[in-house]
Design a protein around this motif. Structure first.
Motif, PDB file in Angstrom:
ATOM      1  N   LEU A 124      -5.800   8.288 -16.335  1.00  0.00           N
ATOM      2  CA  LEU A 124      -5.403   8.095 -14.948  1.00  0.00           C
ATOM      3  C   LEU A 124      -4.593   6.813 -14.816  1.00  0.00           C
ATOM      4  O   LEU A 124      -5.049   5.732 -15.197  1.00  0.00           O
ATOM      5  CB  LEU A 124      -6.651   8.012 -14.063  1.00  0.00           C
ATOM      6  N   VAL A 125      -3.386   6.943 -14.280  1.00  0.00           N
ATOM      7  CA  VAL A 125      -2.548   5.779 -14.005  1.00  0.00           C
ATOM      8  C   VAL A 125      -2.871   5.336 -12.577  1.00  0.00           C
ATOM      9  O   VAL A 125      -2.555   6.034 -11.618  1.00  0.00           O
ATOM     10  CB  VAL A 125      -1.057   6.113 -14.152  1.00  0.00           C
ATOM     11  N   ASP A 126      -3.515   4.181 -12.464  1.00  0.00           N
ATOM     12  CA  ASP A 126      -3.942   3.696 -11.148  1.00  0.00           C
ATOM     13  C   ASP A 126      -2.966   2.638 -10.647  1.00  0.00           C
ATOM     14  O   ASP A 126      -2.851   1.553 -11.236  1.00  0.00           O
ATOM     15  CB  ASP A 126      -5.356   3.115 -11.222  1.00  0.00           C
ATOM     16  N   VAL A 127      -2.276   2.979  -9.568  1.00  0.00           N
ATOM     17  CA  VAL A 127      -1.244   2.094  -9.037  1.00  0.00           C
ATOM     18  C   VAL A 127      -1.845   0.807  -8.494  1.00  0.00           C
ATOM     19  O   VAL A 127      -1.309  -0.289  -8.709  1.00  0.00           O
ATOM     20  CB  VAL A 127      -0.440   2.830  -7.943  1.00  0.00           C
ATOM     21  N   GLU A 128      -2.976   0.916  -7.793  1.00  0.00           N
ATOM     22  CA  GLU A 128      -3.568  -0.261  -7.147  1.00  0.00           C
ATOM     23  C   GLU A 128      -3.987  -1.320  -8.165  1.00  0.00           C
ATOM     24  O   GLU A 128      -3.699  -2.503  -8.004  1.00  0.00           O
ATOM     25  CB  GLU A 128      -4.764   0.158  -6.280  1.00  0.00           C
ATOM     26  N   SER A 129      -4.667  -0.901  -9.225  1.00  0.00           N
ATOM     27  CA  SER A 129      -5.127  -1.872 -10.230  1.00  0.00           C
ATOM     28  C   SER A 129      -4.111  -2.068 -11.359  1.00  0.00           C
ATOM     29  O   SER A 129      -4.320  -2.892 -12.245  1.00  0.00           O
ATOM     30  CB  SER A 129      -6.455  -1.408 -10.827  1.00  0.00           C
ATOM     31  N   ARG A 130      -3.024  -1.275 -11.317  1.00  0.00           N
ATOM     32  CA  ARG A 130      -1.993  -1.297 -12.352  1.00  0.00           C
ATOM     33  C   ARG A 130      -2.621  -1.184 -13.749  1.00  0.00           C
ATOM     34  O   ARG A 130      -2.351  -1.969 -14.656  1.00  0.00           O
ATOM     35  CB  ARG A 130      -1.109  -2.554 -12.251  1.00  0.00           C
ATOM     36  N   SER A 131      -3.464  -0.161 -13.867  1.00  0.00           N
ATOM     37  CA  SER A 131      -4.152   0.075 -15.135  1.00  0.00           C
ATOM     38  C   SER A 131      -4.079   1.553 -15.502  1.00  0.00           C
ATOM     39  O   SER A 131      -3.787   2.407 -14.662  1.00  0.00           O
ATOM     40  CB  SER A 131      -5.617  -0.367 -15.033  1.00  0.00           C
ATOM     41  N   VAL A 132      -4.344   1.844 -16.756  1.00  0.00           N
ATOM     42  CA  VAL A 132      -4.377   3.213 -17.265  1.00  0.00           C
ATOM     43  C   VAL A 132      -5.781   3.453 -17.804  1.00  0.00           C
ATOM     44  O   VAL A 132      -6.205   2.795 -18.762  1.00  0.00           O
ATOM     45  CB  VAL A 132      -3.316   3.423 -18.362  1.00  0.00           C
ATOM     46  N   VAL A 133      -6.499   4.396 -17.194  1.00  0.00           N
ATOM     47  CA  VAL A 133      -7.934   4.516 -17.426  1.00  0.00           C
ATOM     48  C   VAL A 133      -8.288   5.906 -17.960  1.00  0.00           C
ATOM     49  O   VAL A 133      -7.994   6.921 -17.314  1.00  0.00           O
ATOM     50  CB  VAL A 133      -8.717   4.270 -16.110  1.00  0.00           C
ATOM     51  N   PRO A 134      -8.933   5.997 -19.128  1.00  0.00           N
ATOM     52  CA  PRO A 134      -9.416   7.302 -19.604  1.00  0.00           C
ATOM     53  C   PRO A 134     -10.558   7.788 -18.719  1.00  0.00           C
ATOM     54  O   PRO A 134     -11.326   6.997 -18.166  1.00  0.00           O
ATOM     55  CB  PRO A 134      -9.901   7.002 -21.024  1.00  0.00           C
ATOM     56  N   ASN A 135     -10.676   9.120 -18.568  1.00  0.00           N
ATOM     57  CA  ASN A 135     -11.689   9.664 -17.647  1.00  0.00           C
ATOM     58  C   ASN A 135     -11.884  11.149 -17.883  1.00  0.00           C
ATOM     59  O   ASN A 135     -11.232  11.739 -18.745  1.00  0.00           O
ATOM     60  CB  ASN A 135     -11.255   9.411 -16.195  1.00  0.00           C
ATOM     61  N   GLY A 136     -12.761  11.753 -17.073  1.00  0.00           N
ATOM     62  CA  GLY A 136     -13.019  13.189 -17.163  1.00  0.00           C
ATOM     63  C   GLY A 136     -12.699  13.933 -15.893  1.00  0.00           C
ATOM     64  O   GLY A 136     -13.292  14.985 -15.620  1.00  0.00           O
ATOM     65  N   ASN A 137     -11.739  13.419 -15.118  1.00  0.00           N
ATOM     66  CA  ASN A 137     -11.407  14.065 -13.844  1.00  0.00           C
ATOM     67  C   ASN A 137     -10.816  15.457 -13.986  1.00  0.00           C
ATOM     68  O   ASN A 137     -10.769  16.214 -13.026  1.00  0.00           O
ATOM     69  CB  ASN A 137     -10.423  13.194 -13.043  1.00  0.00           C
ATOM     70  N   GLY A 190       0.188  10.281  -7.574  1.00  0.00           N
ATOM     71  CA  GLY A 190       0.527   9.053  -8.280  1.00  0.00           C
ATOM     72  C   GLY A 190      -0.373   8.681  -9.429  1.00  0.00           C
ATOM     73  O   GLY A 190      -0.376   7.533  -9.863  1.00  0.00           O
ATOM     74  N   GLY A 191      -1.122   9.634  -9.971  1.00  0.00           N
ATOM     75  CA  GLY A 191      -2.011   9.290 -11.071  1.00  0.00           C
ATOM     76  C   GLY A 191      -1.497   9.651 -12.440  1.00  0.00           C
ATOM     77  O   GLY A 191      -2.165   9.395 -13.445  1.00  0.00           O
ATOM     78  N   SER A 192      -0.299  10.237 -12.516  1.00  0.00           N
ATOM     79  CA  SER A 192       0.145  10.789 -13.794  1.00  0.00           C
ATOM     80  C   SER A 192       1.062   9.880 -14.587  1.00  0.00           C
ATOM     81  O   SER A 192       1.147   9.981 -15.812  1.00  0.00           O
ATOM     82  CB  SER A 192       0.867  12.119 -13.551  1.00  0.00           C
ATOM     83  N   GLY A 193       1.841   9.038 -13.913  1.00  0.00           N
ATOM     84  CA  GLY A 193       2.761   8.171 -14.623  1.00  0.00           C
ATOM     85  C   GLY A 193       4.023   8.854 -15.083  1.00  0.00           C
ATOM     86  O   GLY A 193       4.663   8.389 -16.029  1.00  0.00           O
ATOM     87  N   VAL A 194       4.417   9.955 -14.421  1.00  0.00           N
ATOM     88  CA  VAL A 194       5.652  10.642 -14.795  1.00  0.00           C
ATOM     89  C   VAL A 194       6.766  10.299 -13.810  1.00  0.00           C
ATOM     90  O   VAL A 194       6.532   9.842 -12.698  1.00  0.00           O
ATOM     91  CB  VAL A 194       5.462  12.175 -14.827  1.00  0.00           C
ATOM     92  N   ARG A 195       7.989  10.545 -14.225  1.00  0.00           N
ATOM     93  CA  ARG A 195       9.135  10.370 -13.328  1.00  0.00           C
ATOM     94  C   ARG A 195       9.107  11.441 -12.232  1.00  0.00           C
ATOM     95  O   ARG A 195       8.605  12.555 -12.448  1.00  0.00           O
ATOM     96  CB  ARG A 195      10.436  10.514 -14.118  1.00  0.00           C
ATOM     97  N   PRO A 196       9.659  11.163 -11.078  1.00  0.00           N
ATOM     98  CA  PRO A 196       9.804  12.202 -10.058  1.00  0.00           C
ATOM     99  C   PRO A 196      10.552  13.422 -10.572  1.00  0.00           C
ATOM    100  O   PRO A 196      10.349  14.531 -10.076  1.00  0.00           O
ATOM    101  CB  PRO A 196      10.567  11.497  -8.937  1.00  0.00           C
TER     102      PRO A 196
END
Length: 490
Positions: A321-334, A114-120
């Motif tokens: 990263l699309v974070d469902v819990e915080s409903r935010s989109v966060v840049p990162n280095g994962n 659930g971190g990508s924000g794409v359709r199923p």
């Protein structure tokens, strides 16, 4: 007529897949996406679209990529196609189908987190490739390990009906034709979905998953080979003491890799003539005496690599990263996987030590075999040891770290892990070490061929199988491949 064995289907849920699941998918297990994973992806998609509708600067959605990350995207459909096509810059030989399937499976599992924000539908398209056994032609050169972008683009091309696929015969078929033959249709990518197909180290991780059982097996093969070599040497000179493999020596490190290696070697040599030998050398070469310690180090590096893989499978490796819990989109280095890469680097170094100690034992056995070669009874080419020397040279070069190479690709892309290179060279190192152990085993089998000695309960079957191999003869390639098969128990 017996029915075909049932193949375990793998359900991708919201929990991370385990390495065994990925191995099963790579080997052909069917895949389905669970309802919970679909629901989570749908929520993730909603969060992404909320950010887009607010006018947020979202990398790969409302903003362009790389050095152009500050530039706005004009038209989404054209941009998605442009992203895939622009990143399809890999060249070289095709990546092995097992690795391609493992990489696709990794991406499906990551999308389900659930971190990508794409359709199923994007995950469904990848699952469609797996279940239809469509293997994209993925060139093996093109990743610096900060997401396997160019390699992933070769997969994404098939999803959209472009690119090329591989047949079982090694031929290439267009992506459009492969989809049509399987009853699948190209996917029209929507906002942010092109980047989400590209931006993780799926090939690095999939390749690492497949490397683990190979490294583990090679450690067991090494134990089998040293047991054979002990008997081969003991049949042609005063026998060495088996004390270096005794429980007394390893009591202080019970459970360690070295302890486990010594246990295996002792079990292989049960009932061997070596136990009753009275004319013993005071000290055998270090390449014999230190085998459990060296083999044990490899076993422990395999465990470290397995731990790193498990950790990597948990990570939502998306940028942003699309974070469902915080409903935010966060840049990162994962998308960087330095722990995994260092695990691969360490495994290659341990493989080089195993190969090196094997090469030294081969030299000892080759010297003992001079009378056998002079009498024309060796059964193996005399220069096989030279081939071993070249493979050791290969292994030594492959052990060198690749992750420290520096690279600056743009003002924002100024670090790389070289994960794919680390993974690819690890498989090459396993191949080289396998050859070295097979060459050692052939030298041992040559010395044991006419030796009137009783082998151990574990070494006797290996000795017999290798003797049959020598009797059949063949090219040096035939002998080495055959010995590797015998030692692996296949």
């Amino acid at each position: 007529m017996a029915s075909a064995p049932m193949v375990r289907a793998i359900t991708v849920a919201t929990e991370p897949l385990e390495a065994d699941d990925l191995l099963a998918i790579a080997a052909g297990a069917p895949v389905r996406i669970g309802a919970a994973a679909r629901a989570r992806m749908a929520v993730s998609r909603a969060v992404l679209l909320e950010a887009v509708q607010r006018g947020d600067a979202v990398y790969g959605a409302t903003r362009r990529l790389g050095a152009g990350a500050g530039d706005e995207v004009d038209e989404q459909t054209a941009f998605q196609l442009q992203v895939v096509r622009n990143h399809a810059g890999a060249i070289g030989d095709p990546v092995e189908p097992l690795i391609v399937r493992a990489a696709i499976a990794v991406r499906v599992a990551q999308l389900a987190l659930g971190g990508s924000g794409v359709r199923p539908a994007v995950a469904d398209a990848l699952v469609g490739l797996l279940n239809a056994d469509i293997v994209p032609f993925v060139p093996d050169r093109g990743s610096v390990g900060m997401a396997d972008l160019a390699l992933n683009a070769a997969v994404a091309q098939i999803v959209i009906g472009e690119g090329a696929t591989l047949t079982e015969e090694g031929l290439t078929v267009s992506g459009a034709e492969a989809l049509a033959d399987a009853g699948l249709v190209p996917l029209e990518l929507e906002t942010h979905e092109a980047l989400s197909l590209l931006n993780t180290n799926t090939f690095t991780l999939g390749s690492a998953v497949l490397a683990i059982p190979r490294v583990e097996e090679l450690g067991l093969v090494a134990d089998r080979v040293v047991a054979l070599s002990l008997e081969a040497a003991g049949a042609h000179r005063p026998s060495g003491d088996l004390g270096p493999y005794s429980s007394t020596v390893f009591d202080d490190v019970e459970g360690s890799g070295a302890w486990r290696s010594a246990v295996v070697i002792r079990e292989l040599l049960q009932a061997s003539f070596l136990h009753g030998a009275t004319d013993r050398r005071t000290q055998d070469e270090l390449s014999f005496r230190c085998a459990p310690q060296v083999h044990g180090a490899l076993a422990e590096r395999a465990e470290d690599l397995a731990d790193a893989v498990d950790d990597a499978l948990v990570v939502r490796a998306e940028n942003p990263l699309v974070d469902v819990e915080s409903r935010s989109v966060v840049p990162n280095g994962n998308f960087a996987s330095p722990d995994l890469v260092l695990g691969l680097e360490s495994a290659r170094l341990a493989l080089a030590h195993v190969g090196r100690i094997s090469a030294r034992r081969t030299a000892v056995l080759s010297a003992l075999a001079r009378p056998v070669r002079a009498a024309g009874r060796a059964g193996i080419p005399g220069l096989l040891a030279y081939t071993g020397a070249e493979r050791m040279n290969d292994l030594r070069r492959l052990a060198a770290p690749v992750s420290l190479d520096d690279v600056v690709l743009s003002e924002v892309e100024d670090y790389a892990t070289w994960g794919w290179t680390a993974a690819r060279t690890t498989h090459d190192a396993i191949d080289a070490a396998t050859d070295l152990l097979a060459i050692e085993a052939l030298h041992a089998a040559s010395l044991l061929r006419d030796a009137a000695v009783t082998s151990g309960t574990g070494t006797a079957p290996l000795r017999a199988a290798l003797a049959d191999l020598l009797e059949r003869g063949g090219t040096a390639e035939d002998l080495v491949r055959g010995a590797a098969t015998v030692l692996a128990g296949d």
